[in-house]
Design a protein around this motif. Structure first.
Motif, mmCIF file in Angstrom:
data_model
loop_
_atom_site.group_PDB
_atom_site.id
_atom_site.type_symbol
_atom_site.label_atom_id
_atom_site.label_comp_id
_atom_site.label_asym_id
_atom_site.label_seq_id
_atom_site.Cartn_x
_atom_site.Cartn_y
_atom_site.Cartn_z
ATOM 1 N N UNK A 85 0.808 -1.208 0.000
ATOM 2 C CA UNK A 85 0.000 0.000 0.000
ATOM 3 C C UNK A 85 0.851 1.273 0.000
ATOM 4 N N UNK A 86 0.313 2.306 -0.618
ATOM 5 C CA UNK A 86 0.922 3.632 -0.516
ATOM 6 C C UNK A 86 -0.148 4.548 0.076
ATOM 7 N N UNK A 87 0.189 5.191 1.197
ATOM 8 C CA UNK A 87 -0.791 5.984 1.946
ATOM 9 C C UNK A 87 -0.219 7.391 2.125
ATOM 10 N N UNK A 88 -0.821 8.394 1.446
ATOM 11 C CA UNK A 88 -0.217 9.731 1.444
ATOM 12 C C UNK A 88 -1.219 10.806 1.850
ATOM 13 N N UNK A 89 -0.708 11.758 2.609
ATOM 14 C CA UNK A 89 -1.536 12.878 3.020
ATOM 15 C C UNK A 89 -1.708 13.849 1.850
ATOM 16 N N UNK A 90 -0.631 13.988 1.094
ATOM 17 C CA UNK A 90 -0.661 14.934 0.006
ATOM 18 C C UNK A 90 -0.033 14.323 -1.251
ATOM 19 N N UNK A 91 -0.909 13.803 -2.107
ATOM 20 C CA UNK A 91 -0.443 13.004 -3.236
ATOM 21 C C UNK A 91 0.437 13.800 -4.194
ATOM 22 N N UNK A 92 0.042 15.045 -4.482
ATOM 23 C CA UNK A 92 0.763 15.735 -5.552
ATOM 24 C C UNK A 92 2.195 16.110 -5.172
ATOM 25 N N UNK A 93 2.489 16.103 -3.871
ATOM 26 C CA UNK A 93 3.865 16.446 -3.507
ATOM 27 C C UNK A 93 4.800 15.224 -3.535
ATOM 28 N N UNK A 94 4.240 14.048 -3.828
ATOM 29 C CA UNK A 94 5.095 12.850 -3.889
ATOM 30 C C UNK A 94 5.843 12.831 -5.221
ATOM 31 N N UNK A 95 7.157 12.469 -5.208
ATOM 32 C CA UNK A 95 7.941 12.498 -6.457
ATOM 33 C C UNK A 95 7.356 11.623 -7.570
ATOM 34 N N UNK A 96 6.656 10.560 -7.219
ATOM 35 C CA UNK A 96 6.108 9.678 -8.257
ATOM 36 C C UNK A 96 4.808 10.187 -8.850
ATOM 37 N N UNK A 97 4.197 11.201 -8.231
ATOM 38 C CA UNK A 97 2.889 11.654 -8.694
ATOM 39 C C UNK A 97 2.944 12.054 -10.162
ATOM 40 N N UNK A 98 1.943 11.607 -10.910
ATOM 41 C CA UNK A 98 1.882 11.992 -12.310
ATOM 42 C C UNK A 98 0.502 12.553 -12.612
ATOM 43 N N UNK A 99 0.483 13.679 -13.253
ATOM 44 C CA UNK A 99 -0.784 14.338 -13.545
ATOM 45 C C UNK A 99 -1.436 13.673 -14.764
ATOM 46 N N UNK A 100 -2.667 13.181 -14.581
ATOM 47 C CA UNK A 100 -3.386 12.603 -15.722
ATOM 48 C C UNK A 100 -4.434 13.609 -16.142
ATOM 49 N N UNK A 101 -4.251 14.141 -17.336
ATOM 50 C CA UNK A 101 -5.085 15.250 -17.778
ATOM 51 C C UNK A 101 -6.537 14.816 -17.941
ATOM 52 N N UNK A 102 -7.437 15.599 -17.328
ATOM 53 C CA UNK A 102 -8.863 15.378 -17.523
ATOM 54 C C UNK A 102 -9.505 14.384 -16.579
ATOM 55 N N UNK A 103 -8.700 13.697 -15.778
ATOM 56 C CA UNK A 103 -9.273 12.652 -14.924
ATOM 57 C C UNK A 103 -9.993 13.262 -13.709
ATOM 58 N N UNK A 104 -9.616 14.486 -13.385
ATOM 59 C CA UNK A 104 -10.344 15.206 -12.340
ATOM 60 C C UNK A 104 -9.864 14.945 -10.929
ATOM 61 N N UNK A 105 -8.555 14.737 -10.756
ATOM 62 C CA UNK A 105 -8.039 14.438 -9.424
ATOM 63 C C UNK A 105 -7.707 15.691 -8.622
ATOM 64 N N UNK A 106 -7.708 16.854 -9.306
ATOM 65 C CA UNK A 106 -7.179 18.067 -8.675
ATOM 66 C C UNK A 106 -7.704 18.346 -7.264
ATOM 67 N N UNK A 107 -9.032 18.188 -7.032
ATOM 68 C CA UNK A 107 -9.502 18.563 -5.686
ATOM 69 C C UNK A 107 -9.084 17.594 -4.582
ATOM 70 N N UNK A 108 -8.564 16.405 -4.932
ATOM 71 C CA UNK A 108 -8.355 15.368 -3.908
ATOM 72 C C UNK A 108 -6.895 15.255 -3.529
ATOM 73 N N UNK A 109 -6.612 15.459 -2.255
ATOM 74 C CA UNK A 109 -5.214 15.491 -1.822
ATOM 75 C C UNK A 109 -4.735 14.184 -1.232
#
Ligand code: PEP
Ligand code: MG
Length: 755
Positions: A85-109
C-alpha cells in the motif's frame, strides 16, 4: 461490523454479472463504506502491461477504459511495483505523482492505493482519495488491504469469464489460465463439461437446439415436481403446522407458470436450453434471498435451491442419452473422478481439465497411466461456459489456453507432432532390455489399477507390476466387492502378466480416495484414517481381500502383497498375522500355493527412520514417493495453492530416498520405488545410482525412462548423484538434471514453460 461489511461486499461482487458490473459494485460500495470521495480501480492490461483506469466513483467517468499508466509510472504504478500500500496525506507532492489530464483528481489530496494480487501476480490497484489532506488511518488501510485480498480471486475469475464471452462473438481475447501440471502432453480439442448429479451451479450455458421442445421438457419437469410436492404435503397431512402448510403453498406458488415458470420460459425462447435457463433464473433468485437482511428470509434461499435442483433432476433424467463425444474430447469439470474418465471412449479422449485437485491427485495419476494430457487445479476457469469451445491444454506446464492467437495454436500443433514422433521413436525400444551402456540391467515395472492397463503396459514393455492399486476397482463400484468378485478381478491381473510378478497393494482408501459407499469425513484426511489404519480396524475387509488374492494366485504363483501407509512395526506385525492366518485357513480349505512375498511401502517419514526394522520383517520394501514427499515437505499433494512447493527433488526427499536404499542394502532386502518420481527420465538416473533394484511407474513413462537409462552409464549416474546430493535446493538440482539431459541428447525430456 467490519466483517459484516466485508462479507456483504464480497457477496455482492460474487453475484455480479460480469467484470464491469463487479468493478462498479466495488467502487460504489467501498466509497460508501469508507466515507471517502473517490474510489477507483486500475487493472493491468496483460498485453501492454499498462494499468488501465477501469472503474470509478468520484473521478471522470469518460476516461474509464481510456486513461492508463505504465508500470512504475505515477502513484498507481508505484503501488503495483512495490506490491504494497501507498498511503499519502498529500499526493501531488510525492515524487512519483503523475498528472493525468482530464481525470479530475485536482480537488483530492489524500491518497491510499493498495495492490490487488492473485497467485503472486499484481492484477491491478484499488485507490481511495479524499479532498481533506490527511493520512488514512491504520484501520482504513487494513480494511482496504483485507478487501483487496478477498476480491483478487473474484476479479481474476471475472476477467477470464469476460474473455470467454467476448471470444464467442469476436474470436478475440486470448486467455491463459494457470493450473498445475497433471499429466504431460499437449491437446487441442473440444470441451465436454462434466456435471456430477443435479447441481444448478455447474449447468453449462448452451444453445437450445429446438426451443419448443425445450419449453415442453421444462413444463413437464415442473409438473412432476409440483406433483411430488403435493404428495409430500398430503403424506404429512395432519402433522404439519399451519405455518408449514403455508410454506408448501409458497413452494407451489414459486413453481407457478406465471412466476418462475414464465421467467424460465422467456429465457428458453431467447435461445438458451431448458437446463441453462432454469439454473440461471434460479441462481438469481437464490442470490436475491441470500442477500436479505432478515435471517428467516435468508434461509429460504435453501428452499429455492432445493426446488430448482428437483426440477433440474427431472430435466437431466429426460436428457440423459444426449452426450455424444467429439473426436478430440477435452473433459472439463469441477472435480473429475476415476469413474468419469471411464465414460469417454479412450480413442476420443484427448485431454482433461479439473478445476480442483493437484498434480498428485489420484485422478491425475490415472490420467498419466492412460497417457491423457491433463491440467489440474485450474481454479479460475469458468468451466460451465466452455461447452463445445475449442481449448488447448498444456499438460507439461499446467496451462489452459482459450481463444489462442493463430501463432500460438500453430506452436502447440508443432509440439503435438513432435511428441507423436518421439512416441514412434520410443516404440522401437519395446523389445529391448533396460540396460545401461556399462551393462547394468534394471527391471522396469508398471503401476496399474484399471483392467485396461494390462494390455497397454505389456505393449510398452513392462516386466512386472510394482503397484496394483486395488482401490481402483473398489472406487468404481457402489458397494464393497465380494471375496469372489475380488478373486476374479485379481485373477485377471495375475493372468495377464503371468509369469511376471504382480505386486498387489491392500486397500488404500482415505486421503483423497473416498468410497461413495464408505464415506470418511475428517478435517485432516491425509493425516487420518487411511490405508492400513482403516483395514486393520476392519479385519473383515482386509481378510476378504487377502483371501481373494491368495485364491487368485493358485496355480500361478506370481503374486506379491504390499502394505500401504505403515507408520510403525506393530501395524506391520498385525497385518502379517492376518496374512499368515488367511494362508493357513486357505490351505485347510484345500487352496494350494506358497505364501507370497510380502512387502511394505515406505511413504511416511517414520518408515524412513525405521526402514531397517521394517525390512527385517518383510521380503521387500517399496518407496511411495508421492506420499513421502507430501509428508516430508508438509505439502498437500492435492492442493493447487501449494503445488509449487511440492518439489519431488527437494534435497530432503533425495536424502530420505538414499537412506532407505542404504537401509535395505544393510538388511539385504530388495528395494523398489513405485511413486511417480520413478517415471521421470532424469530422476530415474539418480534412483538407479542410489541402488534401487526396481523402478515402477505409469505405462506412459516407461519407454522414456528406458531410453534415458540406456543412454547413461551407471558410473556417470553415480557421479551425477554425488553432485546433486551436495546441493541445497530443489531448483539447483532440477537445473543440473536438465543440463545433464541436454548434454546427453535428451532435451526432449525437458519441458520448459511456453508462452
Ligand atoms: C505413493 O504414495 O507414492 C504411492 C505410490 O501411492 P499412492 O499414489 O497410490 O498414494
Ligand atoms: Mg501412497
Amino acid at each position: 461490523m467490519m466483517l459484516e461489511i466485508l462479507r456483504h461486499i464480497v457477496q455482492e461482487v460474487n453475484a455480479a454479472q460480469g467484470l464491469g458490473d463487479a468493478l462498479q459494485i466495488i467502487v460504489r460500495r467501498v466509497r460508501d463504506s469508507m466515507e471517502t470521495e473517490v474510489c477507483s480501480v486500475y487493472l493491468r492490461d496483460p498485453i501492454s502491461g499498462r494499468y488501465i483506469f477501469q472503474a470509478t466513483q468520484g473521478l471522470n467517468q469518460e476516461l474509464v477504459g481510456v486513461a492508463s499508466l505504465a508500470p512504475g509510472d505515477g502513484l498507481v504504478g508505484l503501488v503495483a511495483e512495490r506490491e504494497e500500500p501507498v498511503n499519502l496525506e498529500n499526493a501531488e507532492s510525492h515524487p512519483s505523482f503523475q498528472f493525468v489530464s482530464g481525470i479530475g483528481e485536482e480537488p483530492f489530496h489524500s491518497f491510499l492505493g493498495v495492490p490487488i494480487i492473485h497467485q503472486r501476480q499484481v492484477l491491478g490497484v484499488l485507490v481511495v482519495q479524499q479532498a481533506q489532506a490527511r493520512r488514512f488511518d491504520e484501520s482504513e488501510e487494513a480494511f482496504l488491504v483485507t478487501l483487496s485480498a478477498q476480491l483478487a480471486g473474484v476479479i481474476a475469475h471475472a476477467q477470464v469469464t469476460g474473455s470467454v464471452d467476448i471470444g464467442i462473438e469476436t474470436g478475440a481475447a486470448a486467455a491463459k489460465i494457470t493450473g498445475v501440471a497433471g499429466a504431460p502432453g499437449v491437446a487441442i480439442g473440444t470441451v465436454v463439461v462434466v456435471t456430477p448429479g443435479a447441481d444448478l451451479y455447474t449447468v453449462p450455458s448452451r444453445q437450445a437446439a429446438d426451443r419448443r421442445k425445450e419449453v415442453r421438457a421444462f413444463r413437464d419437469a415442473l409438473q412432476n415436481v409440483r406433483e411430488d410436492i403435493q404428495v409430500v404435503a398430503d403424506n404429512l397431512g395432519g402433522e404439519l403446522s399451519s405455518e408449514d402448510h403455508a410454506l408448501f403453498d409458497v413452494y407451489l406458488n414459486i413453481l407457478d407458470d406465471s412466476a418462475l415458470g414464465a421467467e424460465v420460459v422467456a429465457r428458453i425462447k431467447g435461445g438458451e436450453w431448458a437446463q441453462g435457463a432454469l439454473s440461471q433464473v434460479m441462481i438469481e433468485h437464490i442470490r436475491h434471498f441470500e442477500r436479505m437482511e432478515h435471517s428467516y428470509l435468508r434461509e429460504r434461499a435453501v428452499d429455492v435451491k432445493d426446488l430448482g435442483t428437483r426440477v433440474l433432476s427431472y430435466l437431466q433424467e429426460a436428457d440423459q442419452e444426449v452426450i455424444s463425444y467429439p473426436e478430440r474430447t477435452i473433459l472439463v469439470g469441477e472435480e473429475l473422478t476415476a469413474s468419469t474418465l471411464g465414460e469417454v471412449p479412450r480413442e476420443k479422449l484427448a485431454g482433461l481439465v479439473s478445476v480442483r485437485g493437484s498434480g498428485n491427485s489420484h485422478v491425475a495419476i490415472l490420467a498419466r497411466a492412460m497417457g491423457v494430457p491433463t491440467v489440474m487445479g485450474a481454479v479460475d476457469l469458468p468451466y460451465t461456459r466452455l461447452q463445445d469451445r475449442e481449448l488447448i491444454i498444456d499438460g507439461y506446464n499446467g496451462k489452459v489456453h482459450l481463444n489462442p492467437p493463430p501463432e500460438l495454436r500453430a506452436r502447440f500443433q508443432q509440439i503435438l507432432d513432435e511428441d507423436a514422433e518421439l512416441s514412434r521413436d520410443l516404440e522401437s525400444l519395446r523389445g529391448e532390455p533396460c540396460e545401461t551402456p556399462d551393462g547394468y540391467r534394471v527391471p522396469l515395472w508398471v503401476n496399474t489399477g484399471l483392467t485396461a492397463d494390462a494390455t497397454r503396459s505389456l505393449e510398452h514393455g513392462a516386466e512386472g507390476v510394482g503397484l496394483y492399486r486395488t482401490e481402483v476397482p473398489f472406487l468404481l463400484r457402489e458397494r464393497f466387492p465380494s471375496e469372489e468378485e475380488q478373486r476374479q478381478i485379481y485373477r485377471g491381473q495375475l493372468e495377464a502378466f503371468s509369469p511376471k510378478p504382480v505386486t498387489m497393494r491392500t486397500l488404500d482408501i482415505g486421503g483423497d480416495k473416498a468410497l461413495s459407499y464408505f464415506p470418511i469425513e475428517e478435517d485432516n484426511p491425509f493425516l487420518g484414517w487411511r490405508g492400513i489404519r482403516v483395514t486393520l480396524d476392519h479385519p473383515e475387509i482386509f481378510l476378504a481381500q487377502i483371501r481373494a488374492m491368495l485364491k487368485a494366485n493358485e496355480g500361478l504363483g506370481n503374486l506379491r502383497i504390499m502394505l500401504p501407509m505403515i507408520s510403525n512395526v506393530a501395524e506391520l506385525n498385525e497385518a502379517m498375522d492376518l496374512i499368515y492366518r488367511s494362508h493357513r485357513e486357505l490351505q485347510q480349505e484345500g487352496v494350494q500355493g506358497e505364501l507370497p512375498p510380502v512387502g511394505v511401502m515406505v511413504e511416511v517419514p517414520a518408515a524412513v527412520y525405521q526402514a531397517r526394522a521394517l525390512a527385517r520383517r518383510v521380503d521387500f520394501l517399496s518407496v511411495g514417493s508421492n506420499d513421502l514427499t507430501q509428508y516430508l515437505l508438509a505439502v498437500d499433494r492435492n492442493n493447487a495453492r501449494v503445488a509449487d512447493l511440492y518439489h519431488s527433488l527437494h534435497p530432503a526427499v533425495l536424502r530420505a530416498l538414499a537412506d532407505v536404499a542404504e537401509a535395505s542394502r544393510q538388511e539385504r532386502v530388495p528395494i523398489g520405488i513405485c511413486g511417480e518420481l520413478a517415471g521421470d527420465p532424469g530422476a530415474a538416473i539418480l534412483l538407479l545410482a542410489m541402488g534401487y533394484d526396481v523402478l515402477s511407474m505409469n505405462a506412459t513413462s516407461l519407454p522414456r525412462v528406458k531410453k534415458s537409462l540406456r543412454n547413461v552409464p551407471l558410473g556417470e549416474g553415480r557421479a551425477l548423484l554425488a553432485e546433486v546430493m551436495a546441493m541445497d535446493d530443489a531448483e539447483s538440482i532440477n537445473a543440473r538434471l536438465d543440463d545433464f539431459l541436454r548434454a546427453h541428447g535428451m532435451e526432449k525430456f525437458i519441458h520448459t514453460p511456453l508462452a
